[in-house]
Scaffold this motif. Structure first.
Motif, PDB file in Angstrom:
ATOM      1  N   GLN A 110      68.813 -17.690   7.558  1.00 29.64           N
ATOM      2  CA  GLN A 110      68.337 -16.352   7.917  1.00 29.64           C
ATOM      3  C   GLN A 110      68.631 -16.057   9.375  1.00 29.64           C
ATOM      4  OE1 GLN A 110      64.390 -15.411   6.492  1.00 29.64           O
ATOM      5  NE2 GLN A 110      64.072 -13.909   8.095  1.00 29.64           N
ATOM      6  N   GLY A 111      69.271 -14.891   9.596  1.00 27.11           N
ATOM      7  CA  GLY A 111      69.576 -14.492  10.969  1.00 27.11           C
ATOM      8  C   GLY A 111      70.841 -15.125  11.504  1.00 27.11           C
ATOM      9  N   HIS A 112      71.582 -15.865  10.653  1.00 28.10           N
ATOM     10  CA  HIS A 112      72.823 -16.489  11.085  1.00 28.10           C
ATOM     11  C   HIS A 112      73.977 -15.896  10.286  1.00 28.10           C
ATOM     12  CE1 HIS A 112      69.859 -19.215  12.724  1.00 28.10           C
ATOM     13  NE2 HIS A 112      70.796 -19.835  13.402  1.00 28.10           N
ATOM     14  N   HIS A 113      75.182 -16.324  10.637  1.00 25.27           N
ATOM     15  CA  HIS A 113      76.354 -15.850   9.917  1.00 25.27           C
ATOM     16  C   HIS A 113      76.328 -16.384   8.488  1.00 25.27           C
ATOM     17  CE1 HIS A 113      77.918 -14.252  13.627  1.00 25.27           C
ATOM     18  NE2 HIS A 113      77.844 -15.429  14.205  1.00 25.27           N
ATOM     19  N   ALA A 114      76.963 -15.666   7.584  1.00 25.32           N
ATOM     20  CA  ALA A 114      76.869 -15.991   6.163  1.00 25.32           C
ATOM     21  C   ALA A 114      77.398 -17.369   5.825  1.00 25.32           C
ATOM     22  CB  ALA A 114      77.621 -14.931   5.356  1.00 25.32           C
ATOM     23  N   GLN A 115      78.340 -17.876   6.644  1.00 20.08           N
ATOM     24  CA  GLN A 115      78.903 -19.185   6.318  1.00 20.08           C
ATOM     25  C   GLN A 115      77.969 -20.330   6.688  1.00 20.08           C
ATOM     26  OE1 GLN A 115      80.184 -17.081   8.560  1.00 20.08           O
ATOM     27  NE2 GLN A 115      81.066 -18.100  10.348  1.00 20.08           N
ATOM     28  N   ASP A 116      76.892 -20.036   7.422  1.00 20.15           N
ATOM     29  CA  ASP A 116      75.927 -21.062   7.803  1.00 20.15           C
ATOM     30  C   ASP A 116      74.864 -21.170   6.718  1.00 20.15           C
ATOM     31  OD1 ASP A 116      77.247 -21.463  10.198  1.00 20.15           O
ATOM     32  OD2 ASP A 116      76.054 -19.964  11.257  1.00 20.15           O
ATOM     33  N   ALA A 117      74.884 -22.270   5.974  1.00 20.00           N
ATOM     34  CA  ALA A 117      73.915 -22.452   4.886  1.00 20.00           C
ATOM     35  C   ALA A 117      72.623 -23.032   5.423  1.00 20.00           C
ATOM     36  CB  ALA A 117      74.497 -23.370   3.819  1.00 20.00           C
ATOM     37  N   ASP A 118      71.515 -22.554   4.886  1.00 14.28           N
ATOM     38  CA  ASP A 118      70.195 -23.078   5.246  1.00 14.28           C
ATOM     39  C   ASP A 118      70.068 -24.485   4.670  1.00 14.28           C
ATOM     40  OD1 ASP A 118      67.447 -23.677   5.377  1.00 14.28           O
ATOM     41  OD2 ASP A 118      66.915 -21.570   5.259  1.00 14.28           O
ATOM     42  N   PRO A 119      69.732 -25.484   5.488  1.00 17.78           N
ATOM     43  CA  PRO A 119      69.655 -26.858   4.982  1.00 17.78           C
ATOM     44  C   PRO A 119      68.317 -27.238   4.353  1.00 17.78           C
ATOM     45  CG  PRO A 119      69.301 -26.860   7.348  1.00 17.78           C
ATOM     46  CD  PRO A 119      69.577 -25.434   6.954  1.00 17.78           C
ATOM     47  N   HIS A 120      67.283 -26.405   4.450  1.00 18.61           N
ATOM     48  CA  HIS A 120      65.924 -26.815   4.081  1.00 18.61           C
ATOM     49  C   HIS A 120      65.678 -26.758   2.570  1.00 18.61           C
ATOM     50  CE1 HIS A 120      65.751 -25.313   8.267  1.00 18.61           C
ATOM     51  NE2 HIS A 120      64.871 -26.273   8.453  1.00 18.61           N
ATOM     52  N   ILE A 121      66.518 -27.418   1.796  1.00 20.55           N
ATOM     53  CA  ILE A 121      66.415 -27.301   0.335  1.00 20.55           C
ATOM     54  C   ILE A 121      65.163 -27.972  -0.222  1.00 20.55           C
ATOM     55  CG2 ILE A 121      68.930 -27.195   0.116  1.00 20.55           C
ATOM     56  CD1 ILE A 121      68.648 -30.048  -1.174  1.00 20.55           C
ATOM     57  N   TRP A 122      64.542 -28.858   0.557  1.00 19.31           N
ATOM     58  CA  TRP A 122      63.358 -29.585   0.058  1.00 19.31           C
ATOM     59  C   TRP A 122      62.131 -28.679  -0.035  1.00 19.31           C
ATOM     60  CZ3 TRP A 122      66.164 -30.896   4.427  1.00 19.31           C
ATOM     61  CH2 TRP A 122      65.633 -30.428   5.648  1.00 19.31           C
ATOM     62  N   THR A 123      62.261 -27.416   0.358  1.00 19.68           N
ATOM     63  CA  THR A 123      61.134 -26.490   0.188  1.00 19.68           C
ATOM     64  C   THR A 123      61.152 -25.825  -1.192  1.00 19.68           C
ATOM     65  OG1 THR A 123      62.294 -24.577   1.155  1.00 19.68           O
ATOM     66  CG2 THR A 123      61.105 -26.038   2.674  1.00 19.68           C
ATOM     67  N   ASP A 124      62.108 -26.177  -2.036  1.00 21.28           N
ATOM     68  CA  ASP A 124      62.184 -25.692  -3.417  1.00 21.28           C
ATOM     69  C   ASP A 124      62.192 -26.898  -4.347  1.00 21.28           C
ATOM     70  OD1 ASP A 124      62.978 -24.851  -5.965  1.00 21.28           O
ATOM     71  OD2 ASP A 124      64.431 -23.408  -5.223  1.00 21.28           O
ATOM     72  N   PRO A 185      62.815 -19.606  10.755  1.00 26.86           N
ATOM     73  CA  PRO A 185      62.985 -19.335   9.318  1.00 26.86           C
ATOM     74  C   PRO A 185      63.389 -20.569   8.516  1.00 26.86           C
ATOM     75  CG  PRO A 185      64.899 -18.555  10.523  1.00 26.86           C
ATOM     76  CD  PRO A 185      63.919 -19.035  11.559  1.00 26.86           C
ATOM     77  N   ALA A 186      62.419 -21.444   8.284  1.00 28.91           N
ATOM     78  CA  ALA A 186      62.704 -22.701   7.582  1.00 28.91           C
ATOM     79  C   ALA A 186      62.250 -22.700   6.127  1.00 28.91           C
ATOM     80  CB  ALA A 186      62.018 -23.859   8.319  1.00 28.91           C
ATOM     81  N   TRP A 187      61.681 -21.576   5.648  1.00 24.56           N
ATOM     82  CA  TRP A 187      61.093 -21.567   4.310  1.00 24.56           C
ATOM     83  C   TRP A 187      61.836 -20.630   3.355  1.00 24.56           C
ATOM     84  CZ3 TRP A 187      57.698 -25.394   3.971  1.00 24.56           C
ATOM     85  CH2 TRP A 187      57.033 -25.812   5.132  1.00 24.56           C
ATOM     86  N   SER A 188      63.112 -20.404   3.591  1.00 25.72           N
ATOM     87  CA  SER A 188      63.879 -19.448   2.783  1.00 25.72           C
ATOM     88  C   SER A 188      63.924 -19.829   1.310  1.00 25.72           C
ATOM     89  CB  SER A 188      65.305 -19.328   3.326  1.00 25.72           C
ATOM     90  OG  SER A 188      65.299 -18.865   4.658  1.00 25.72           O
ATOM     91  N   TYR A 189      64.139 -21.114   1.022  1.00 25.53           N
ATOM     92  CA  TYR A 189      64.243 -21.537  -0.380  1.00 25.53           C
ATOM     93  C   TYR A 189      62.895 -21.420  -1.084  1.00 25.53           C
ATOM     94  CZ  TYR A 189      68.865 -23.296   0.789  1.00 25.53           C
ATOM     95  OH  TYR A 189      70.167 -23.378   1.184  1.00 25.53           O
ATOM     96  N   PHE A 190      61.835 -21.726  -0.376  1.00 22.30           N
ATOM     97  CA  PHE A 190      60.485 -21.566  -0.926  1.00 22.30           C
ATOM     98  C   PHE A 190      60.242 -20.095  -1.268  1.00 22.30           C
ATOM     99  CE2 PHE A 190      55.942 -20.820  -0.580  1.00 22.30           C
ATOM    100  CZ  PHE A 190      55.367 -21.930  -1.189  1.00 22.30           C
ATOM    101  N   ALA A 191      60.572 -19.217  -0.327  1.00 21.58           N
ATOM    102  CA  ALA A 191      60.381 -17.784  -0.551  1.00 21.58           C
ATOM    103  C   ALA A 191      61.204 -17.294  -1.733  1.00 21.58           C
ATOM    104  CB  ALA A 191      60.747 -17.010   0.714  1.00 21.58           C
ATOM    105  N   HIS A 192      62.434 -17.739  -1.811  1.00 23.97           N
ATOM    106  CA  HIS A 192      63.328 -17.330  -2.897  1.00 23.97           C
ATOM    107  C   HIS A 192      62.804 -17.811  -4.247  1.00 23.97           C
ATOM    108  CE1 HIS A 192      67.046 -17.549  -5.412  1.00 23.97           C
ATOM    109  NE2 HIS A 192      67.287 -16.397  -4.821  1.00 23.97           N
ATOM    110  N   ARG A 193      62.302 -19.017  -4.291  1.00 23.81           N
ATOM    111  CA  ARG A 193      61.815 -19.602  -5.542  1.00 23.81           C
ATOM    112  C   ARG A 193      60.592 -18.871  -6.076  1.00 23.81           C
ATOM    113  NH1 ARG A 193      63.382 -22.292  -9.972  1.00 23.81           N
ATOM    114  NH2 ARG A 193      61.694 -23.486 -10.900  1.00 23.81           N
TER     115      ARG A 193
END
Length: 276
Positions: A110-124, A185-193
Motif C-alpha cells: 500500500q502506497g508503493h509502486h505496483a511492482q512492490d508486493a506486500d510481504p506480510h502474507i502471514w496476516t491471512d 500498512p502491514a495488515w493488507s492481506y488481513f483486510a483483504h481476507r
C-alpha cells in the motif's frame, strides 16, 4: 588417562551427529510456520529479532557465520533481503532457498509502486496454509526420511489455520466493509481476507506532509475511526498527533509477532472493540 582424549573425541563426534538441521527465516512469524510443519525435527533461527525493523536491519557477524550450516533459508520479501541474500548464499552455496511468496496471489504494498508486493502474507490464514504446503513439500524433498512426520504436522497445522479463519470470519462479520487506521500498512492481506479497508498514516515509507495529514484527519473523521494501530518498530509521534485530532486512542499491534494465531486474534478484538 590415555583414553581420555579418545573418549572426548567420541563424545564430540556424537554431539555433532546429534545436531538437528538448521532452517533460517527472516522474521518471527515465519518461525511459527516452520515449527508448525517441521515440529522438533529442525532447529530454527530468525534473522530479525523482536523489536527490530526489517527495513533497516543489518545481520550480525554471528548470524552470517551460523548461515554456513543452514540447510534451508525461507525468505519473506523484506527489504534487507534484497542486499543481504546474495551474501548469505555466498557464505553457503549449498543452502536451499524458499521464497514464502512463491505461488501466492500477492497484493501491492500500500502506497508503493505496483511492482512492490506486500510481504506480510502471514496476516491471512489461508495464505499461510498455502505457503505451509509448499514448505512441507520442500522439507519432504530435503529430508525424505521424515516425510510422514512433516505430512502429519502439516495436516494438524492446516486444521488450526482453518479453525482460526472460521473464528475470524465470525468475529469480524459485524465490521465487514469498515475502515481501520494504521501507522504502517502491514495488515493488507488481513483486510483483504475479511472485507475491511486499511488506511495508513505512512505513505511510501514517509511521514505525511501537513496537507496530507489534514486530508487524513478529515477522512478518519468521516470513517468514524476511534482507534489507530501502531507497531513497536515505528515511531508513534505522528499517530499521536492524528489521534489527538480525531479523538482516537493508540493501540499497539505488532505484525511481526511470532505467534500468528495470537496476533490475528488480538487484531480482530481491537477492530471489533472500535465499533462498540
Amino acid at each position: 588417562m590415555r583414553f581420555l582424549p579418545f573418549l572426548l573425541l567420541i563424545f564430540t563426534l556424537q554431539a555433532l551427529a546429534a545436531k538437528k538441521a538448521l532452517v533460517v527465516v527472516s522474521v518471527l512469524p515465519q518461525k511459527t510456520i516452520v515449527q508448525g510443519v517441521a515440529g522438533d525435527l529442525v532447529d530454527i533461527e530468525v534473522m530479525v529479532g523482536k523489536g527490530f525493523n526489517p527495513a533497516t536491519y543489518q545481520p550480525s557477524p554471528r548470524q552470517i557465520a551460523r548461515l554456513s550450516r543452514a540447510v534451508l533459508y525461507v525468505r519473506a520479501g523484506m527489504p534487507f533481503e534484497q542486499s543481504w541474500l546474495p551474501r548469505f548464499t555466498a557464505v553457503n552455496p549449498a543452502m536451499a532457498i524458499l521464497d514464502m511468496r512463491e505461488g501466492l496471489k500477492l497484493l501491492p504494498a500500500q502506497g508503493h509502486h505496483a511492482q512492490d508486493a506486500d510481504p506480510h502474507i502471514w496476516t491471512d490464514p489461508e495464505l499461510v496454509k498455502q505457503h505451509a504446503q509448499r514448505l512441507r513439500d520442500r522439507l519432504d524433498a530435503l529430508f525424505p526420511a521424515h516425510k510422514s512426520r512433516f505430512d502429519e504436522n502439516y495436516s494438524r497445522f492446516a486444521a488450526r489455520l482453518n479453525a482460526l479463519d472460521r473464528e475470524l470470519q465470525t468475529t469480524l462479520a459485524p465490521v465487514r466493509g469498515e475502515s481501520f487506521l494504521v501507522y504502517h500498512p502491514a495488515w493488507s492481506y488481513f483486510a483483504h481476507r475479511y472485507g475491511l479497508k486499511q488506511m495508513a498514516v505512512e505513505h511510501e515509507g514517509k511521514e505525511p506532509n501537513p496537507r496530507s495529514l489534514a486530508r487524513l484527519i478529515e477522512t478518519a473523521k468521516r470513517a468514524h475511526i476511534h482507534t489507530i494501530l501502531v507497531q513497536p518498530q515505528h515511531s508513534a509521534a505522528t499517530a499521536r498527533v492524528l489521534a489527538d485530532a480525531i479523538g482516537a486512542k493508540l493501540v499497539q499491534m505488532d505484525p511481526l509477532e511470532a505467534d500468528i494465531f495470537s496476533a490475528l486474534r488480538k487484531l480482530a478484538a481491537a477492530l471489533t472493540a472500535q465499533k462498540s
